[in-house]
Motif scaffolding. Structure first.
Motif, PDB file in Angstrom:
ATOM      1  N   MET A 147       2.592 -16.728  14.274  1.00  9.51           N
ATOM      2  CA  MET A 147       1.777 -15.537  13.674  1.00  9.51           C
ATOM      3  C   MET A 147       0.419 -15.778  13.652  1.00  9.51           C
ATOM      4  N   THR A 148      -0.333 -14.595  14.620  1.00  7.57           N
ATOM      5  CA  THR A 148      -1.767 -14.613  14.650  1.00  7.57           C
ATOM      6  C   THR A 148      -2.335 -13.643  13.429  1.00  7.57           C
ATOM      7  N   GLN A 149      -3.580 -14.360  12.693  1.00  8.98           N
ATOM      8  CA  GLN A 149      -3.858 -13.665  11.763  1.00  8.98           C
ATOM      9  C   GLN A 149      -5.423 -13.549  11.648  1.00  8.98           C
ATOM     10  N   ALA A 150      -6.262 -12.556  11.272  1.00  2.00           N
ATOM     11  CA  ALA A 150      -7.671 -12.444  11.194  1.00  2.00           C
ATOM     12  C   ALA A 150      -7.964 -11.594   9.929  1.00  2.00           C
ATOM     13  N   THR A 151      -9.131 -12.019   9.544  1.00  2.00           N
ATOM     14  CA  THR A 151      -9.489 -11.298   8.284  1.00  2.00           C
ATOM     15  C   THR A 151     -10.103  -9.877   8.522  1.00  2.00           C
ATOM     16  N   ASP A 152     -10.039  -9.009   7.733  1.00  2.00           N
ATOM     17  CA  ASP A 152     -10.479  -7.768   7.759  1.00  2.00           C
ATOM     18  C   ASP A 152     -11.926  -8.033   7.939  1.00  2.00           C
ATOM     19  N   GLN A 153     -12.738  -7.336   8.703  1.00  2.06           N
ATOM     20  CA  GLN A 153     -14.102  -7.264   9.022  1.00  2.06           C
ATOM     21  C   GLN A 153     -14.936  -6.906   7.553  1.00  2.06           C
ATOM     22  N   GLN A 154     -14.402  -6.265   6.896  1.00  2.00           N
ATOM     23  CA  GLN A 154     -15.085  -6.066   5.527  1.00  2.00           C
ATOM     24  C   GLN A 154     -14.522  -6.822   4.497  1.00  2.00           C
ATOM     25  N   GLY A 155     -13.692  -8.012   4.967  1.00  2.00           N
ATOM     26  CA  GLY A 155     -13.390  -9.164   3.889  1.00  2.00           C
ATOM     27  C   GLY A 155     -12.166  -8.612   2.830  1.00  2.00           C
ATOM     28  N   THR A 156     -11.493  -7.620   3.252  1.00  2.00           N
ATOM     29  CA  THR A 156     -10.575  -7.260   2.247  1.00  2.00           C
ATOM     30  C   THR A 156      -9.293  -7.904   2.580  1.00  2.00           C
ATOM     31  N   GLY A 157      -9.055  -7.997   3.985  1.00  2.00           N
ATOM     32  CA  GLY A 157      -7.877  -8.859   4.622  1.00  2.00           C
ATOM     33  C   GLY A 157      -6.491  -7.867   4.255  1.00  2.00           C
ATOM     34  N   THR A 158      -6.520  -6.723   3.560  1.00  2.00           N
ATOM     35  CA  THR A 158      -5.537  -6.178   3.088  1.00  2.00           C
ATOM     36  C   THR A 158      -4.530  -5.370   4.328  1.00  2.00           C
ATOM     37  N   ARG A 159      -5.045  -5.253   5.565  1.00  2.00           N
ATOM     38  CA  ARG A 159      -4.277  -4.507   6.478  1.00  2.00           C
ATOM     39  C   ARG A 159      -3.352  -5.419   7.469  1.00  2.00           C
ATOM     40  N   THR A 160      -2.217  -5.081   7.377  1.00  2.00           N
ATOM     41  CA  THR A 160      -1.225  -6.122   8.190  1.00  2.00           C
ATOM     42  C   THR A 160      -0.370  -5.095   9.130  1.00  2.00           C
ATOM     43  N   VAL A 161      -0.423  -5.537  10.325  1.00  2.00           N
ATOM     44  CA  VAL A 161       0.415  -4.919  11.494  1.00  2.00           C
ATOM     45  C   VAL A 161       1.509  -5.815  11.997  1.00  2.00           C
ATOM     46  N   ARG A 162       2.727  -5.408  12.124  1.00  2.00           N
ATOM     47  CA  ARG A 162       3.972  -5.996  12.439  1.00  2.00           C
ATOM     48  C   ARG A 162       3.980  -6.001  13.915  1.00  2.00           C
ATOM     49  N   ILE A 163       3.881  -6.875  14.899  1.00  2.00           N
ATOM     50  CA  ILE A 163       4.011  -6.816  16.068  1.00  2.00           C
ATOM     51  C   ILE A 163       5.608  -7.706  16.485  1.00  2.00           C
ATOM     52  N   ASP A 164       6.343  -7.147  17.096  1.00  2.00           N
ATOM     53  CA  ASP A 164       7.446  -7.659  18.022  1.00  2.00           C
ATOM     54  C   ASP A 164       7.067  -7.732  19.463  1.00  2.00           C
ATOM     55  N   VAL A 165       7.235  -8.884  19.932  1.00  2.00           N
ATOM     56  CA  VAL A 165       6.797  -9.176  21.473  1.00  2.00           C
ATOM     57  C   VAL A 165       7.865  -9.869  22.050  1.00  2.00           C
ATOM     58  N   TRP A 166       8.352  -9.059  23.025  1.00  2.00           N
ATOM     59  CA  TRP A 166       9.519  -9.718  24.069  1.00  2.00           C
ATOM     60  C   TRP A 166       8.937 -10.246  25.204  1.00  2.00           C
ATOM     61  N   THR A 167       9.039 -11.433  25.423  1.00  2.00           N
ATOM     62  CA  THR A 167       8.423 -12.474  26.294  1.00  2.00           C
ATOM     63  C   THR A 167       9.053 -13.252  27.130  1.00  2.00           C
ATOM     64  N   ASP A 168       8.600 -13.780  27.912  1.00  2.00           N
ATOM     65  CA  ASP A 168       9.470 -15.023  28.900  1.00  2.00           C
ATOM     66  C   ASP A 168       8.278 -16.116  28.937  1.00  2.00           C
ATOM     67  N   LEU A 169       8.906 -17.466  28.777  1.00  2.00           N
ATOM     68  CA  LEU A 169       7.910 -18.302  29.110  1.00  2.00           C
ATOM     69  C   LEU A 169       7.089 -18.379  30.286  1.00  2.00           C
ATOM     70  N   VAL A 170       7.917 -18.319  31.452  1.00  2.00           N
ATOM     71  CA  VAL A 170       7.139 -18.458  32.733  1.00  2.00           C
ATOM     72  C   VAL A 170       6.489 -17.081  33.152  1.00  2.00           C
ATOM     73  N   CYS A 171       6.336 -15.968  32.405  1.00  2.00           N
ATOM     74  CA  CYS A 171       5.826 -14.537  32.801  1.00  2.00           C
ATOM     75  C   CYS A 171       4.232 -14.776  32.799  1.00  2.00           C
ATOM     76  N   PRO A 172       3.725 -14.762  33.935  1.00  2.00           N
ATOM     77  CA  PRO A 172       2.323 -14.956  33.805  1.00  2.00           C
ATOM     78  C   PRO A 172       1.504 -13.605  33.054  1.00  2.00           C
ATOM     79  N   TRP A 173       2.115 -12.584  33.236  1.00  2.00           N
ATOM     80  CA  TRP A 173       1.412 -11.331  32.362  1.00  2.00           C
ATOM     81  C   TRP A 173       1.907 -11.342  31.194  1.00  2.00           C
ATOM     82  N   CYS A 174       2.748 -12.190  30.476  1.00  2.00           N
ATOM     83  CA  CYS A 174       2.916 -12.153  29.181  1.00  2.00           C
ATOM     84  C   CYS A 174       1.810 -13.109  28.465  1.00  2.00           C
ATOM     85  N   TYR A 175       1.369 -14.323  29.335  1.00  2.00           N
ATOM     86  CA  TYR A 175       0.428 -15.158  29.065  1.00  2.00           C
ATOM     87  C   TYR A 175      -0.877 -14.291  28.699  1.00  2.00           C
ATOM     88  N   VAL A 176      -1.229 -13.656  29.752  1.00  2.00           N
ATOM     89  CA  VAL A 176      -2.419 -12.893  29.930  1.00  2.00           C
ATOM     90  C   VAL A 176      -2.547 -11.738  28.762  1.00  2.00           C
TER      91      VAL A 176
END
Length: 232
Positions: A1-30
């Motif tokens: 999971m990648t996390q970052a703190t809200d720019q205003q310091g609240t840190g209350t916004r959370t977005v769910r991201i589902d990523v379909w990917t393959d290990l050897v896929c260069p476009w996935c890496y980029v």
């Protein structure tokens, strides 16, 4: 999971991201690197789940000397070698733009066992540990510092991520039927959603982003979803 703190310091916004990917896929890496940059710039918290996808299920299983990605594409896909090399150079330039290392020639083999190992880590250590392991192995692969078809090396990293060694080895060998079923379910779900390739991302279970988008596009998607949460 990648996390970052809200720019205003609240840190209350959370977005769910589902990523379909393959290990050897260069476009996935980029694409993942661009997404990470967008997350940091927008200051949103992210729950990231990695899902399995096989770009080439017919790729040979790893052996003592796996063929290179260049040789595999030239032979299995019938692509002229010069075309493959030019494509790798272009992707390498994109990776350099976001400060990601990239070697143009890498070992190439079937990725099913790697996906099962990620599922085993997810089962025993959680989605964040699984996403971190996937990113770690993929990063090493494209940087040229890790051969992901060296099962002992990957097993060691999976154990370090929090999964029991016996469970990891069972997933690697295919003895863990639950891990295999989870991989198959991911691939089937991607097909049902119409995914023809990867990366394929779904934000908050309602906004699909096929392909490796640019950083600004990811930023707009994250901002739109996070702002919608704040308004609700």
């Amino acid at each position: 999971m990648t996390q970052a703190t809200d720019q205003q310091g609240t840190g209350t916004r959370t977005v769910r991201i589902d990523v379909w990917t393959d290990l050897v896929c260069p476009w996935c890496y980029v694409g993942q690197a661009r997404l990470d940059e967008a997350i940091a710039a927008e200051g949103v918290d992210v729950d990231l789940t990695v899902h399995a996808f096989e770009l080439d299920p017919s790729a040979p299983h790893a052996h003592a000397e796996a063929p290179s990605n260049i040789d595999h594409l030239a032979t299995a896909k019938g692509m002229p070698r010069d075309q493959v090399l030019a494509m790798e150079q272009r992707i390498g330039e994109m990776a350099a733009e976001i400060d990601r290392p990239y070697v143009p020639e890498r070992p190439m083999a079937n990725t099913r066992a790697l996906h099962r190992i990620v599922k085993a880590v997810q089962s025993h250590a959680g989605t964040e540990a699984a996403a971190t392991l996937f990113s770690d192995v993929q990063g090493g692969y494209f940087a040229g510092t890790l051969d992901p078809f060296d099962m002992e090396a990957v097993v060691a990293r999976a154990v370090a991520a929090g999964a029991p060694v016996d469970a990891v080895r069972a997933a690697a060998s295919g003895e863990d039927t639950a891990a295999e079923a989870a991989v198959a379910a991911d691939i089937q779900q991607a097909r049902q959603m119409g995914a023809q390739g990867v990366p394929f991302m779904v934000f908050d279970e309602r906004m699909a982003a096929p392909g490796a988008m640019d950083v600004d596009t990811y930023r707009r998607a994250l901002r739109q979803l996070a702002d919608a949460q704040e308004e609700s």
